[in-house]
Design a protein around this motif. Structure first.
Motif, PDB file in Angstrom:
ATOM      1  N   THR A  61       0.805  -1.219   0.000  1.00  0.00           N
ATOM      2  CA  THR A  61       0.000   0.000   0.000  1.00  0.00           C
ATOM      3  C   THR A  61       0.844   1.278   0.000  1.00  0.00           C
ATOM      4  O   THR A  61       0.291   2.374   0.068  1.00  0.00           O
ATOM      5  N   HIS A  62       2.160   1.141  -0.079  1.00  0.00           N
ATOM      6  CA  HIS A  62       3.039   2.315  -0.018  1.00  0.00           C
ATOM      7  C   HIS A  62       4.252   2.140  -0.926  1.00  0.00           C
ATOM      8  O   HIS A  62       4.827   1.055  -0.991  1.00  0.00           O
ATOM      9  N   GLU A  63       4.629   3.215  -1.607  1.00  0.00           N
ATOM     10  CA  GLU A  63       5.858   3.266  -2.396  1.00  0.00           C
ATOM     11  C   GLU A  63       6.641   4.481  -1.930  1.00  0.00           C
ATOM     12  O   GLU A  63       6.099   5.582  -1.864  1.00  0.00           O
ATOM     13  N   GLY A  64       7.899   4.287  -1.620  1.00  0.00           N
ATOM     14  CA  GLY A  64       8.770   5.389  -1.211  1.00  0.00           C
ATOM     15  C   GLY A  64       9.880   5.574  -2.222  1.00  0.00           C
ATOM     16  O   GLY A  64      10.621   4.637  -2.529  1.00  0.00           O
ATOM     17  N   LEU A  65       9.981   6.777  -2.752  1.00  0.00           N
ATOM     18  CA  LEU A  65      10.933   7.063  -3.821  1.00  0.00           C
ATOM     19  C   LEU A  65      11.741   8.307  -3.485  1.00  0.00           C
ATOM     20  O   LEU A  65      11.287   9.167  -2.731  1.00  0.00           O
ATOM     21  N   VAL A  66      12.928   8.385  -4.059  1.00  0.00           N
ATOM     22  CA  VAL A  66      13.702   9.615  -4.003  1.00  0.00           C
ATOM     23  C   VAL A  66      13.957  10.081  -5.425  1.00  0.00           C
ATOM     24  O   VAL A  66      14.079   9.281  -6.358  1.00  0.00           O
ATOM     25  N   VAL A  67      13.999  11.393  -5.566  1.00  0.00           N
ATOM     26  CA  VAL A  67      14.368  12.034  -6.823  1.00  0.00           C
ATOM     27  C   VAL A  67      15.842  12.399  -6.676  1.00  0.00           C
ATOM     28  O   VAL A  67      16.227  13.054  -5.703  1.00  0.00           O
ATOM     29  N   CYS A  68      16.656  11.943  -7.624  1.00  0.00           N
ATOM     30  CA  CYS A  68      18.104  12.131  -7.545  1.00  0.00           C
ATOM     31  C   CYS A  68      18.625  12.803  -8.806  1.00  0.00           C
ATOM     32  O   CYS A  68      18.039  12.651  -9.881  1.00  0.00           O
ATOM     33  N   PHE A  69      19.766  13.496  -8.660  1.00  0.00           N
ATOM     34  CA  PHE A  69      20.474  13.924  -9.857  1.00  0.00           C
ATOM     35  C   PHE A  69      20.875  12.679 -10.622  1.00  0.00           C
ATOM     36  O   PHE A  69      21.435  11.738 -10.043  1.00  0.00           O
ATOM     37  N   ARG A  70      20.591  12.676 -11.889  1.00  0.00           N
ATOM     38  CA  ARG A  70      20.850  11.492 -12.712  1.00  0.00           C
ATOM     39  C   ARG A  70      22.330  11.118 -12.739  1.00  0.00           C
ATOM     40  O   ARG A  70      22.681   9.946 -12.675  1.00  0.00           O
ATOM     41  N   GLN A  71      23.196  12.099 -12.832  1.00  0.00           N
ATOM     42  CA  GLN A  71      24.630  11.824 -12.979  1.00  0.00           C
ATOM     43  C   GLN A  71      25.324  11.473 -11.668  1.00  0.00           C
ATOM     44  O   GLN A  71      26.188  10.602 -11.648  1.00  0.00           O
ATOM     45  N   THR A  72      24.941  12.125 -10.568  1.00  0.00           N
ATOM     46  CA  THR A  72      25.675  11.926  -9.303  1.00  0.00           C
ATOM     47  C   THR A  72      24.935  11.061  -8.303  1.00  0.00           C
ATOM     48  O   THR A  72      25.552  10.536  -7.375  1.00  0.00           O
ATOM     49  N   GLY A  73      23.612  10.960  -8.432  1.00  0.00           N
ATOM     50  CA  GLY A  73      22.822  10.206  -7.465  1.00  0.00           C
ATOM     51  C   GLY A  73      22.446  11.004  -6.232  1.00  0.00           C
ATOM     52  O   GLY A  73      21.739  10.499  -5.357  1.00  0.00           O
ATOM     53  N   ALA A  74      22.904  12.244  -6.116  1.00  0.00           N
ATOM     54  CA  ALA A  74      22.554  13.073  -4.961  1.00  0.00           C
ATOM     55  C   ALA A  74      21.041  13.295  -4.926  1.00  0.00           C
ATOM     56  O   ALA A  74      20.411  13.550  -5.960  1.00  0.00           O
ATOM     57  N   ILE A  75      20.462  13.207  -3.740  1.00  0.00           N
ATOM     58  CA  ILE A  75      19.013  13.325  -3.567  1.00  0.00           C
ATOM     59  C   ILE A  75      18.582  14.786  -3.618  1.00  0.00           C
ATOM     60  O   ILE A  75      19.172  15.633  -2.941  1.00  0.00           O
ATOM     61  N   VAL A  76      17.544  15.078  -4.395  1.00  0.00           N
ATOM     62  CA  VAL A  76      16.990  16.431  -4.480  1.00  0.00           C
ATOM     63  C   VAL A  76      15.560  16.509  -3.956  1.00  0.00           C
ATOM     64  O   VAL A  76      15.039  17.601  -3.751  1.00  0.00           O
ATOM     65  N   GLY A  77      14.915  15.354  -3.746  1.00  0.00           N
ATOM     66  CA  GLY A  77      13.541  15.362  -3.245  1.00  0.00           C
ATOM     67  C   GLY A  77      13.082  13.967  -2.888  1.00  0.00           C
ATOM     68  O   GLY A  77      13.748  12.974  -3.194  1.00  0.00           O
ATOM     69  N   GLY A  78      11.958  13.912  -2.224  1.00  0.00           N
ATOM     70  CA  GLY A  78      11.358  12.635  -1.845  1.00  0.00           C
ATOM     71  C   GLY A  78       9.899  12.604  -2.257  1.00  0.00           C
ATOM     72  O   GLY A  78       9.217  13.636  -2.237  1.00  0.00           O
ATOM     73  N   VAL A  79       9.437  11.418  -2.652  1.00  0.00           N
ATOM     74  CA  VAL A  79       8.054  11.248  -3.079  1.00  0.00           C
ATOM     75  C   VAL A  79       7.530   9.937  -2.504  1.00  0.00           C
ATOM     76  O   VAL A  79       8.201   8.909  -2.603  1.00  0.00           O
ATOM     77  N   ASN A  80       6.353   9.993  -1.916  1.00  0.00           N
ATOM     78  CA  ASN A  80       5.674   8.788  -1.445  1.00  0.00           C
ATOM     79  C   ASN A  80       4.352   8.650  -2.185  1.00  0.00           C
ATOM     80  O   ASN A  80       3.673   9.648  -2.439  1.00  0.00           O
ATOM     81  N   ILE A  81       4.019   7.428  -2.516  1.00  0.00           N
ATOM     82  CA  ILE A  81       2.656   7.124  -2.961  1.00  0.00           C
ATOM     83  C   ILE A  81       2.079   6.285  -1.836  1.00  0.00           C
ATOM     84  O   ILE A  81       2.512   5.155  -1.599  1.00  0.00           O
ATOM     85  N   ASN A  82       1.153   6.866  -1.107  1.00  0.00           N
ATOM     86  CA  ASN A  82       0.596   6.260   0.106  1.00  0.00           C
ATOM     87  C   ASN A  82      -0.832   5.787  -0.120  1.00  0.00           C
ATOM     88  O   ASN A  82      -1.498   6.227  -1.051  1.00  0.00           O
ATOM     89  N   ASN A  83      -1.273   4.934   0.768  1.00  0.00           N
ATOM     90  CA  ASN A  83      -2.659   4.472   0.775  1.00  0.00           C
ATOM     91  C   ASN A  83      -3.105   3.984  -0.599  1.00  0.00           C
ATOM     92  O   ASN A  83      -4.172   4.342  -1.090  1.00  0.00           O
ATOM     93  N   ILE A  84      -2.272   3.157  -1.210  1.00  0.00           N
ATOM     94  CA  ILE A  84      -2.600   2.607  -2.519  1.00  0.00           C
ATOM     95  C   ILE A  84      -3.769   1.638  -2.361  1.00  0.00           C
ATOM     96  O   ILE A  84      -3.749   0.747  -1.518  1.00  0.00           O
ATOM     97  N   VAL A  85      -4.791   1.867  -3.168  1.00  0.00           N
ATOM     98  CA  VAL A  85      -5.985   1.025  -3.161  1.00  0.00           C
ATOM     99  C   VAL A  85      -6.048   0.325  -4.501  1.00  0.00           C
ATOM    100  O   VAL A  85      -5.978   0.969  -5.560  1.00  0.00           O
ATOM    101  N   ARG A  86      -6.187  -0.976  -4.477  1.00  0.00           N
ATOM    102  CA  ARG A  86      -6.256  -1.764  -5.711  1.00  0.00           C
ATOM    103  C   ARG A  86      -7.715  -2.066  -6.039  1.00  0.00           C
ATOM    104  O   ARG A  86      -8.605  -1.345  -5.622  1.00  0.00           O
ATOM    105  N   GLY A  87      -7.968  -3.093  -6.781  1.00  0.00           N
ATOM    106  CA  GLY A  87      -9.342  -3.435  -7.154  1.00  0.00           C
ATOM    107  C   GLY A  87      -9.895  -2.435  -8.135  1.00  0.00           C
ATOM    108  O   GLY A  87      -9.216  -2.023  -9.081  1.00  0.00           O
ATOM    109  N   SER A  88     -11.108  -2.000  -7.906  1.00  0.00           N
ATOM    110  CA  SER A  88     -11.760  -1.093  -8.851  1.00  0.00           C
ATOM    111  C   SER A  88     -11.262   0.347  -8.741  1.00  0.00           C
ATOM    112  O   SER A  88     -11.580   1.167  -9.596  1.00  0.00           O
ATOM    113  N   MET A  89     -10.468   0.668  -7.710  1.00  0.00           N
ATOM    114  CA  MET A  89      -9.991   2.043  -7.525  1.00  0.00           C
ATOM    115  C   MET A  89      -8.655   2.314  -8.228  1.00  0.00           C
ATOM    116  O   MET A  89      -8.508   3.314  -8.902  1.00  0.00           O
ATOM    117  N   GLN A  90      -7.654   1.493  -7.993  1.00  0.00           N
ATOM    118  CA  GLN A  90      -6.309   1.673  -8.564  1.00  0.00           C
ATOM    119  C   GLN A  90      -5.808   3.104  -8.350  1.00  0.00           C
ATOM    120  O   GLN A  90      -5.459   3.817  -9.296  1.00  0.00           O
TER     121      GLN A  90
END
Length: 186
Positions: A61-90
């Motif tokens: 029900t949760h995905e945790g991601l970071v946004v990074c500089f493509r070349q160095t990998g340094a983190i510039v931000g964070g993004v979560n997808i929370n409360n993922i509902v499947r079935g007919s909602m998606q």
């Protein structure tokens, strides 16, 4: 570095957040306290709290991601997808933070475009929703740039730092992307 990325754009890429990100994210969070106030709840920056945060993303029900500089990998931000509902909602609830050292340069716009692509393709979601405080102009402008539409207003929606705060409800669906003229190429 690129083999860790789920998807990448010209300047940034996204990957899952991991336990090894603790030091970097903790420093970025501390340095961004003024930028995040009053929009983001104060975080416990202990290692134990971070480990609990990471453990949450083992759930389907949760995905945790970071946004990074493509070349160095340094983190510039964070993004979560929370409360993922499947079935007919998606659907899932989108949460994100930029960090002060890189804010205002378009990295989160590019990174969230990648997250949306990932959510609608790899995760198979149909809908992403973002709830934003009405006075958070930077965040509102970000979702507007990405093609989200305002769907409503939720009084006393979320408790942040001891105060129940109103939020605007914004959403984007997979069919909105195919229907509208958006710059979705990363």
């Amino acid at each position: 570095m690129s083999n860790l990325y789920l998807i990448h754009g010209d300047r940034v890429a996204i990957r899952p957040v991991c336990a090894n990100d603790y030091d970097e994210i903790t420093a970025l969070t501390r340095d961004s306290a003024e930028l995040h106030h009053p929009w983001v709840p104060r975080r416990d920056t202990s290692r134990e709290a971070f480990d609990d945060f990471i453990a949450r993303f083992a759930q389907p029900t949760h995905e945790g991601l970071v946004v990074c500089f493509r070349q160095t990998g340094a983190i510039v931000g964070g993004v979560n997808i929370n409360n993922i509902v499947r079935g007919s909602m998606q659907s899932g609830m989108l949460g994100y933070v930029a960090y002060a050292s890189t804010a205002g340069r378009g990295y989160m716009s590019e990174g969230l475009r990648l997250v949306v692509q990932f959510a609608f393709t790899e995760l198979g979601l149909h809908r992403l929703e973002a709830n934003i405080q009405p006075t958070n102009a930077a965040s509102l402008n970000l979702v507007k740039r990405l093609g989200f539409r305002r769907e409503g207003y939720s009084p006393v929606f979320q408790r942040i730092n001891g105060v129940w705060r109103d939020h605007e409800r914004w959403a984007l669906t997979a069919d909105m992307l195919s229907a509208g003229p958006h710059e979705w190429t990363a």
